[in-house]
Write a protein that holds these residues in place. Structure first.
Motif, PDB file in Angstrom:
ATOM      1  N   ILE A 132     -47.364  20.009  17.050  1.00  0.00           N
ATOM      2  CA  ILE A 132     -46.195  19.489  17.746  1.00  0.00           C
ATOM      3  C   ILE A 132     -46.666  18.363  18.658  1.00  0.00           C
ATOM      4  CG2 ILE A 132     -46.360  21.157  19.642  1.00  0.00           C
ATOM      5  CD1 ILE A 132     -43.255  21.248  19.642  1.00  0.00           C
ATOM      6  N   ILE A 176     -39.982  16.030  22.526  1.00  0.00           N
ATOM      7  CA  ILE A 176     -40.772  16.977  21.751  1.00  0.00           C
ATOM      8  C   ILE A 176     -40.561  16.672  20.278  1.00  0.00           C
ATOM      9  CG2 ILE A 176     -41.089  19.387  21.119  1.00  0.00           C
ATOM     10  CD1 ILE A 176     -40.310  20.212  23.896  1.00  0.00           C
ATOM     11  N   VAL A 226     -42.555  18.093  14.790  1.00  0.00           N
ATOM     12  CA  VAL A 226     -43.216  19.381  14.594  1.00  0.00           C
ATOM     13  C   VAL A 226     -43.439  19.512  13.090  1.00  0.00           C
ATOM     14  CG1 VAL A 226     -42.996  21.883  14.819  1.00  0.00           C
ATOM     15  CG2 VAL A 226     -41.934  20.393  16.508  1.00  0.00           C
ATOM     16  N   ILE A 231     -43.100  25.268  19.857  1.00  0.00           N
ATOM     17  CA  ILE A 231     -42.041  24.747  20.735  1.00  0.00           C
ATOM     18  C   ILE A 231     -42.094  25.435  22.098  1.00  0.00           C
ATOM     19  CG2 ILE A 231     -39.542  24.533  21.080  1.00  0.00           C
ATOM     20  CD1 ILE A 231     -39.361  24.391  17.934  1.00  0.00           C
ATOM     21  N   LYS A 285     -42.909  23.656  25.639  1.00  0.00           N
ATOM     22  CA  LYS A 285     -41.965  23.662  26.760  1.00  0.00           C
ATOM     23  C   LYS A 285     -42.637  24.179  28.034  1.00  0.00           C
ATOM     24  CE  LYS A 285     -37.905  25.420  26.238  1.00  0.00           C
ATOM     25  NZ  LYS A 285     -36.794  26.307  25.850  1.00  0.00           N
ATOM     26  N   THR A 305     -35.093  15.967  21.637  1.00  0.00           N
ATOM     27  CA  THR A 305     -35.652  15.801  20.297  1.00  0.00           C
ATOM     28  C   THR A 305     -34.533  15.384  19.363  1.00  0.00           C
ATOM     29  OG1 THR A 305     -37.147  16.763  18.661  1.00  0.00           O
ATOM     30  CG2 THR A 305     -35.346  18.166  19.421  1.00  0.00           C
ATOM     31  N   PHE A 354     -35.431  24.992  16.924  1.00  0.00           N
ATOM     32  CA  PHE A 354     -35.194  24.386  18.233  1.00  0.00           C
ATOM     33  C   PHE A 354     -34.028  25.056  18.955  1.00  0.00           C
ATOM     34  CE2 PHE A 354     -38.091  21.070  16.960  1.00  0.00           C
ATOM     35  CZ  PHE A 354     -38.611  20.631  18.170  1.00  0.00           C
ATOM     36  N   CYS A 359     -35.015  28.216  20.449  1.00  0.00           N
ATOM     37  CA  CYS A 359     -35.877  28.009  21.623  1.00  0.00           C
ATOM     38  C   CYS A 359     -35.129  27.346  22.783  1.00  0.00           C
ATOM     39  CB  CYS A 359     -37.100  27.184  21.234  1.00  0.00           C
ATOM     40  SG  CYS A 359     -38.222  28.061  20.136  1.00  0.00           S
TER      41      CYS A 359
END
Length: 195
Positions: free
Chosen positions: A94, A119, A122, A138, A142, A155, A168, A171
């Motif tokens: 990532i 971010i 990935v 992720i 973070k 993102t 995502f 998360c």
């Protein structure tokens, strides 16, 4: 060469489906996601670490996005590359970028303000997908950004990449708009102010 690598990594059926959709002009959109890092639980995973020089050979053997180069992240105050390793082999990564100008999929750019980070991308090797690798990357990312004083993350993900979108969203990221990849119509609040 790129087609061969794509088939090798993604499989023949997925690749043919993607080509077929492009031929039919089924353009996908880019989904713009956002997450606040207030009061997050610090998350760690022993398999995730900042890439080290000894990881480069393994990373280069599996990396999917050609624009993600170790040299661009090594000793760079604004960028960082985290890798997920199993038995000393990189199986996922990532990328992050903070407080600088970020290019979005060749469509536009986005100015990250103080306390903000991007971010992505990935990538996880096919045989390790569905095993929590992406979510771990992720979450660790973070947590790491939060400890560095970052409180907002962004993102973008292609709408055809449902697995990545779900990772995502799982998360804590929320959809805040789209960019039409064909017409370049932007439906993201405040994006035009940040280019």
């Amino acid at each position: 060469m790129k087609l061969y690598k794509y088939i090798k990594e993604e499989g023949l059926l997925y690749t043919l489906n993607k080509i077929w959709n492009k031929m039919l002009n089924k353009a996908s959109n880019t989904i713009f996601l956002y997450c606040e890092l207030d009061n997050i639980n610090v998350y760690s995973n022993n398999n995730v670490s900042v890439i080290q020089p000894e990881d480069v050979v393994s990373f280069n053997a599996m990396k999917f996005f050609e624009h993600v180069k170790y040299e661009d992240y090594h000793n760079n105050h604004y960028k960082e590359l985290l890798v997920y390793k199993i038995n000393d082999q990189v199986v996922g990564y990532i990328a992050t970028q903070k407080e600088s100008l970020h290019e979005i999929h060749g469509l536009t750019s986005f100015k990250l303000k103080k306390g903000e980070a991007w971010i992505g991308p990935v990538y996880v090797k096919r045989e390790f997908r569905g095993k929590g690798v992406s979510s771990s990357l992720i979450r660790v990312c973070k947590s790491r950004l939060f400890t560095l004083g970052i409180n907002k993350c962004y993102t973008c993900i292609n709408s055809s990449n449902g697995d990545s979108l779900r990772s995502f969203e799982h998360c804590g990221f929320n959809n805040i708009g789209t960019i039409d990849n064909k017409s370049l119509v932007v439906d993201v609040p405040f994006l035009n102010e940040r280019t």
